[in-house]
Design a protein around this motif. Structure first.
Motif, PDB file in Angstrom:
ATOM      1  N   HIS A 107       0.679  -1.266  -0.050  1.00 43.82           N
ATOM      2  CA  HIS A 107      -0.080  -0.205   0.091  1.00 43.82           C
ATOM      3  C   HIS A 107       0.964   1.157   0.083  1.00 43.82           C
ATOM      4  CE1 HIS A 107      -3.093   2.507   2.317  1.00 43.82           C
ATOM      5  NE2 HIS A 107      -3.312   2.846   0.917  1.00 43.82           N
ATOM      6  N   HIS A 110       1.040   4.530  -2.813  1.00 40.99           N
ATOM      7  CA  HIS A 110       1.387   5.991  -2.199  1.00 40.99           C
ATOM      8  C   HIS A 110       2.568   6.648  -2.695  1.00 40.99           C
ATOM      9  CE1 HIS A 110      -2.264   6.792   0.649  1.00 40.99           C
ATOM     10  NE2 HIS A 110      -2.350   5.710   0.269  1.00 40.99           N
ATOM     11  N   HIS A 144      -4.147   1.325  -6.335  1.00 40.58           N
ATOM     12  CA  HIS A 144      -4.376   1.842  -5.210  1.00 40.58           C
ATOM     13  C   HIS A 144      -5.757   1.515  -4.536  1.00 40.58           C
ATOM     14  CE1 HIS A 144      -5.881   4.959  -2.168  1.00 40.58           C
ATOM     15  NE2 HIS A 144      -4.497   4.577  -1.610  1.00 40.58           N
ATOM     16  N   ASN A 198      -6.307  -0.466  -0.982  1.00 37.17           N
ATOM     17  CA  ASN A 198      -6.695   0.530  -0.127  1.00 37.17           C
ATOM     18  C   ASN A 198      -8.119   0.233   0.604  1.00 37.17           C
ATOM     19  OD1 ASN A 198      -6.140   3.511   1.218  1.00 37.17           O
ATOM     20  ND2 ASN A 198      -8.273   3.659   0.356  1.00 37.17           N
ATOM     21  N   ILE A 256      -6.420   8.911  -0.261  1.00 36.80           N
ATOM     22  CA  ILE A 256      -6.805   8.628   0.879  1.00 36.80           C
ATOM     23  C   ILE A 256      -5.737   7.430   1.462  1.00 36.80           C
ATOM     24  CG2 ILE A 256      -8.534   6.873   0.414  1.00 36.80           C
ATOM     25  CD1 ILE A 256      -8.629   9.183   3.399  1.00 36.80           C
TER      26      ILE A 256
HETATM   27 FE   FE2 Z   1      -4.359   4.672   0.689  1.00 34.92          FE
END
Ligand code: FE2
Length: 662
Positions: free
Chosen positions: A359, A364, A539, A543, A662
């Motif tokens: 992740h 990110h 993602h 996520n 996020i």
């Molecule tokens: Fe994330």
């Protein structure tokens, strides 16, 4: 007099309008107008700009916002300006920026131009000035050795306004974080150091935050079939690989697995039925210490077997990498708690592998490098900027917050995870040094892991379709602008964007297999597809299910506070309860996952582009085609999910964001 009709559109932020005076100057091939005052923009407004002679083909506009002497300065977020010339031509000027001061700012006409097409000196100068400014606004910084470089920012206010969260998003993010912590404080469990005495009490941490899947997990977390299922369709679907030869350090025997000689490991491997999970990057790590207690993080090896009814069942677990007498190979035939404890240690290792490598690093941090390089090196008028800027939305701010709240010395990992402390940077560095270009490109990743024909692998099924749709879109857009490989090779802005990513995102690691230079249209299309896929689909896949699969803590404990059993037959329910994280640590983990899984109010799904950067008909048509294909895939996924016990929604384009937000 020559009259131009100027229409200004305000952006979508609720505070986009300004009450200050706004002026516009038109700049064309044959001259420029004076500054003309516009009617104060409400939602949109039209004004006539009159000039004695034609100023030719419009190249750019200049905007100035001035506050009246007795009033305060009010920021302004114009979306775009349309100018209709007397000969009936309409020029579109995308802006999508906050204008916060009274300095004159220039914006280019929306037709995409690469540097070698920007034939007028005004265009070339504007390009240079824009990039000079961007180089000052977006600077690289090193957060820690051995991981991708980041955007330099000393605090949130030092991020350029156009990359910050909207007011709505900020409020919601703060509200969600505060609400979760308030609930834990009210219940008096936020800092509880007590151990669990009844596993069922875990669902009392939060009221009304269950999801359908988190409830399913609560009911099925102990089951072997569900354990296996998660490696296909849970939050970490990229570790599992087909096993064709047993690792030397994992001495599983036929006697262990097939005591009745009904089959053999060799035969099962030959038939493609054996799969491996190897958490070798956690070998010999110094696990974290918190609340005065040593925590435990294992480096397990797990074998899974595909059954005739297409289930993926764990058949052997070794919790440390080096075989030894005190490192037994646990089997489903062991006692209930020996086998369950072995699985809990695997799930705990997976929570760290997932959050830090799968992740944080692979989506990110890479997305941040992609974003900084784009914003720093590519002007707004470039087609690559227009194509990729929607996929950078909010990434710089969410990553700034992630560094502060999650991986800083006072962050979540150091306070509540076995992989915090000294282990954290080692895990990130080891993860970074093993990253490959192939593993970021889904079709190659699936093939390399031998996962092409495993049944019920919805991450792969939906992801490959999505990869194809994204690739077709990217190919269409870039193919429209780049007609030859030479054009790719000679586009210096494009090459600088790419080389900055190689240097700052991939730390110039040739072992990644990423070429050091883009030499063809095909290479460009592949790389941009990977960027767009990573920032959106990948993602979302890693996520969006965080609370679904981690909301029931025993399925994803971030830390374990006792070592694993070293001999068989010594465990009980009490061992499990004393090994799981204490109540406060569990609750903090669940709160973090709740915050990170909550869909935001100002969500923009993949393929929706509220900011219209492209003006030409062809790319605008490609966007419509892209949206139609995404809609069809979404409908297909919804229909497939109707027949599933656990719907797989993380690769549904309608539910994923354009960017890492996020
Ligand atoms: Fe994330």
């Amino acid at each position: 007099m020559v009259n131009y009709k100027v229409t200004v559109f305000n952006g979508s932020p609720i505070n986009a309008q300004t009450t200050n005076d706004v002026f516009i100057k038109l700049v064309g091939t044959d001259g420029e107008s004076e500054l003309n005052k516009l009617n104060t923009p409400i939602s949109f407004t039209s004004t006539q700009v009159a000039w004695p002679v034609s100023i030719g083909k419009l190249i750019q506009i200049k905007l100035v916002k001035k506050k009246p002497i007795v009033f305060a300065a009010v920021d302004w977020f114009p979306a775009k300006v349309e100018v209709e010339s007397p000969d009936g031509e309409t020029y579109n000027f995308p802006i999508y920026r906050w204008i916060t001061d009274s300095v004159e700012q220039s914006f280019r006409e929306g037709t995409a131009l690469r540097a070698f097409e920007d034939s007028h000196s005004i265009g070339r100068d504007s390009r240079e000035q824009e990039l000079n400014q961007r180089e000052k606004d977006y600077c690289w910084d090193v957060y820690a050795e051995g991981i991708p470089h980041i955007m330099k920012a000393k605090d949130l206010d030092s991020l350029p306004p156009e990359v910050r969260f909207s007011c709505t998003k900020s409020k919601q993010f703060n509200f969600t974080a505060t609400a979760a912590m308030k609930e834990l404080n009210l219940k008096g469990i936020a800092d509880s150091k007590d151990n669990w005495t009844d596993i069922n009490d875990v669902n009392r941490v939060f009221s009304n935050k269950d999801t359908k899947i988190s409830k399913y997990v609560e009911e099925h977390w102990k089951e072997d079939a569900f354990f296996g299922y998660q490696y296909l369709n849970g939050v970490n679907p990229i570790l599992i690989r087909r096993c064709t030869a047993l690792p030397e350090n994992f001495p599983v025997t036929d006697e262990m697995l097939f005591p009745d000689c009904q089959s053999s490991l060799a035969a099962e491997m030959k038939n493609g039925n054996i799969f491996l999970l190897d958490y070798k990057r956690f070998d010999e790590l110094k696990a974290n210490i918190f609340h005065g207690k040593q925590q435990y993080l294992m480096a397990p090896l797990v074998l899974l077997q595909k059954t005739p009814d297409d289930k993926l069942m764990p058949i052997a677990i070794q919790l440390k990498q080096t075989p030894a007498e005190d490192n037994p190979i646990f089997l489903p035939t062991d006692s209930e708690y020996d086998w369950l404890m072995a699985k809990i240690f695997v799930r705990s290792a997976d929570s760290s592998e997932h959050e830090l490598n799968v992740h944080l690093l692979r989506t990110h941090l890479l997305a941040e490098a992609f974003a900084v390089s784009l914003l720093r090196n590519v002007p707004m008028v470039h087609p690559l900027y227009k194509l990729l800027v929607p996929h950078t939305r909010y990434t710089l701010q969410i990553n700034f917050l992630a560094r502060n709240l999650l991986i800083s010395p006072s962050g979540f990992f150091n306070k509540y995870a076995a992989s915090g402390g000294e282990a954290l940077s080692t895990i990130l560095q080891r993860s970074m040094s093993s990253i490959t270009y192939k593993s970021l490109c889904m079709p190659e990743d699936i093939a390399e892991r031998g996962m092409e024909d495993v049944p019920n692998y919805y991450y792969r099924d939906d992801g490959l379709k999505l990869w194809d749709i994204i690739q077709r879109f990217v190919e269409g857009v870039l193919g429209f602008y780049y007609k030859s490989d030479e054009q790719v090779q000679h586009d210096l802005e494009l090459q600088k964007w790419f080389s900055d990513i190689f240097e700052h995102g991939f730390l110039s690691q040739e072992t990644t297999g990423i070429p050091q230079r883009l030499s063809s249209v095909a290479e460009l299309v592949k790389f941009v597809t990977m960027v767009l896929f990573t920032c959106s689909a990948q993602h979302s896949a890693v996520n969006d299910g965080q609370f679904d699969y981690g909301g029931w803590m025993p399925n994803t404990p971030f830390s374990l506070q006792l070592p694993p059993p070293t001999t068989k037959g010594t465990t009980s329910e009490a061992t499990m309860l004393n090994t799981l994280p204490d109540i406060g640590t569990s609750a903090q983990g669940m709160a973090a996952l709740w915050l990170l899984s909550k869909p935001p109010f100002d969500f923009v799904p993949l393929g929706q582009f509220p900011e219209e950067h492209f003006s030409e008909e062809f790319p605008c048509q490609l966007i419509k085609d892209f949206q139609r294909e995404l809609e069809m895939l979404s409908a297909e996924i919804i229909s497939r999910n109707i027949g599933l016990d656990i719907p797989y929604t993380y690769m549904d384009p309608a539910l994923m964001e354009n960017s890492v937000a996020i």
